[in-house]
Design a protein around this motif. Sequence first.
Motif, short mmCIF file in Angstrom:
data_model
loop_
_atom_site.label_atom_id
_atom_site.label_comp_id
_atom_site.label_asym_id
_atom_site.label_seq_id
_atom_site.Cartn_x
_atom_site.Cartn_y
_atom_site.Cartn_z
N LYS A 81 -31.13 56.56 65.02
CA LYS A 81 -30.23 57.71 65.14
C LYS A 81 -30.02 58.07 66.61
CE LYS A 81 -31.38 59.69 60.63
NZ LYS A 81 -30.03 59.67 60.05
N ALA A 82 -31.09 57.99 67.39
CA ALA A 82 -30.97 58.26 68.83
C ALA A 82 -30.11 57.20 69.51
CB ALA A 82 -32.37 58.30 69.47
N MET A 83 -30.27 55.94 69.10
CA MET A 83 -29.42 54.87 69.64
C MET A 83 -27.96 55.13 69.32
SD MET A 83 -31.63 51.46 68.69
CE MET A 83 -33.16 51.03 69.55
N ALA A 84 -27.70 55.58 68.09
CA ALA A 84 -26.33 55.87 67.68
C ALA A 84 -25.74 57.00 68.51
CB ALA A 84 -26.30 56.23 66.20
N ALA A 85 -26.55 58.04 68.76
CA ALA A 85 -26.06 59.17 69.55
C ALA A 85 -25.72 58.74 70.97
CB ALA A 85 -27.12 60.28 69.56
N ALA A 86 -26.59 57.92 71.57
CA ALA A 86 -26.34 57.45 72.94
C ALA A 86 -25.20 56.44 72.99
CB ALA A 86 -27.61 56.83 73.52
N GLY A 87 -25.15 55.56 71.99
CA GLY A 87 -24.15 54.51 71.99
C GLY A 87 -22.76 54.97 71.64
N GLN A 88 -22.66 56.05 70.86
CA GLN A 88 -21.33 56.52 70.45
C GLN A 88 -20.49 56.96 71.63
OE1 GLN A 88 -20.02 56.32 67.43
NE2 GLN A 88 -18.12 57.37 67.94
N THR A 89 -21.10 57.66 72.56
CA THR A 89 -20.34 58.11 73.74
C THR A 89 -19.90 56.92 74.60
OG1 THR A 89 -22.42 58.44 74.96
CG2 THR A 89 -21.50 60.35 73.83
N GLU A 90 -20.80 55.92 74.73
CA GLU A 90 -20.44 54.73 75.50
C GLU A 90 -19.31 53.97 74.81
OE1 GLU A 90 -22.49 50.55 77.03
OE2 GLU A 90 -23.75 52.33 76.74
N MET A 91 -19.39 53.88 73.49
CA MET A 91 -18.36 53.15 72.75
C MET A 91 -17.00 53.84 72.87
SD MET A 91 -18.40 52.02 68.76
CE MET A 91 -17.97 53.65 68.13
N MET A 92 -16.98 55.16 72.75
CA MET A 92 -15.73 55.90 72.87
C MET A 92 -15.15 55.76 74.28
SD MET A 92 -14.60 57.23 70.09
CE MET A 92 -13.37 58.29 70.85
N ALA A 93 -16.02 55.81 75.29
CA ALA A 93 -15.56 55.67 76.67
C ALA A 93 -14.98 54.28 76.91
CB ALA A 93 -16.72 55.93 77.63
N THR A 94 -15.60 53.27 76.27
CA THR A 94 -15.10 51.90 76.42
C THR A 94 -13.71 51.76 75.82
OG1 THR A 94 -17.35 51.00 76.40
CG2 THR A 94 -15.55 49.49 75.87
N TRP A 95 -13.54 52.25 74.60
CA TRP A 95 -12.22 52.18 73.98
C TRP A 95 -11.19 52.97 74.79
CZ3 TRP A 95 -10.90 48.53 71.02
CH2 TRP A 95 -11.73 48.04 70.01
N ASP A 96 -11.58 54.14 75.24
CA ASP A 96 -10.65 55.03 75.93
C ASP A 96 -10.09 54.39 77.20
OD1 ASP A 96 -9.50 57.71 75.66
OD2 ASP A 96 -10.44 58.08 77.61
N LYS A 97 -10.90 53.60 77.89
CA LYS A 97 -10.45 53.03 79.16
C LYS A 97 -9.37 51.96 78.98
CE LYS A 97 -13.99 49.41 79.66
NZ LYS A 97 -15.19 48.99 80.43
N PHE A 98 -9.23 51.43 77.75
CA PHE A 98 -8.23 50.40 77.50
C PHE A 98 -6.82 50.97 77.31
CE2 PHE A 98 -11.94 47.90 75.78
CZ PHE A 98 -11.88 46.88 76.72
N PHE A 99 -6.71 52.27 77.07
CA PHE A 99 -5.42 52.83 76.65
C PHE A 99 -4.89 53.84 77.65
CE2 PHE A 99 -7.91 52.11 72.63
CZ PHE A 99 -7.26 50.94 72.28
#
Length: 382
Positions: A81-99
Amino acid sequence: MNTHRKQRIVLKVGSALIAPQRQGCSSRYLLAIAQFIVRCRAKGLQVILVSSGSIAAGTHRFPQNAHDEQLSEPAQLALKKAMAAAGQTEMMATWDKFFDFPTAQILLTHADLRDRERYLSIRDTISTLLTHGILPIVNENDTVTTDALKVGDNDNLSAMVAAAADARSLVICSDIDGLYNKNPHLHADARLLPEVTHIDAGIYAMAGGSHSAVGTGGMRTKIQAAEKAVSHGIDTYIVNGFKESSFNELLAGRNPGTLFRGSDTPMLERLHWFTHTVRAQGEVIVAPQDEVHSAADCARISSDEVLDVSGTFAEGDTIVLRNHDGTELAKARSNYSSRLLKFIAKQDNSELVDSFTHQRRLIATQDIALLSPKATPMEEKS
């Protein structure tokens, strides 16, 4: 593509594409996917992205514990759950930079989807975001979900989202080109099925496991998702997400993988939600039912036909009605708790039973989803 639905496409991307090495998010495969989304929007299609990967993206933030097999089960769950919390922000930031257009995060649990009011709220939110040119990025809320609340895989989640959004098409990325008649990793003569018009036991028998060490969804969950989607009239593609050519083919109007053709007679919206999204909390076994052709037949089942009750459920919960031989008849809302139904079923005193059941049937008539192949649904209520 089904031209009778809204100009919307749901794209499901798995963990192995997001963080293939579990060392944070990687653009290796995501750039081609992002370009596909941009080009779809340029063609006038509204896109909804269902993206796994928060746990895989967050694993590298916990190097001391990521592979500690000595951790207790509760500690392992808390770590994920902690990994998910930390990884979710990184994942959203990664997607966001493409658009060069805005994105929005939508985190869901199964509890959000199976509650009718919240389900409709999700649908309205997605529609409003799309109307304003914002890309919805959906994921299961792994930080708070439990076994009782989770969907479990984003393949099925993507089908539920596609139905809620009334999408035209669902594209599910896989690690192989589509559905084969046998496992292509083990059989050189395996043949890709370009189109499936009917999902049955034979189709499920062709599903093998995923060869990805990162993702949780294999081919079976993708077929489950396709079955949900096509019953709502949604064309569903399983394609190889690791190949840029898959997305070029889709944009050119060609099928690069396996197409599951959407039904020409889709289920009514509320009935589809009740059948494919709401989860049963228990079962009621009833005496032989020779003919169950309508929801009204199920609604008329009486207390003296109840043979057994399994599971623990409350009044208003969803149950599965089964014939005495195990055949599933219907999913329905129970007007009684499991404890009270068991009590009623054991009574020989008809007057006592009537005192409970004369005002309410055992099964609520507003939500009945027939599972018998011979049955036909009742009219949808608003």
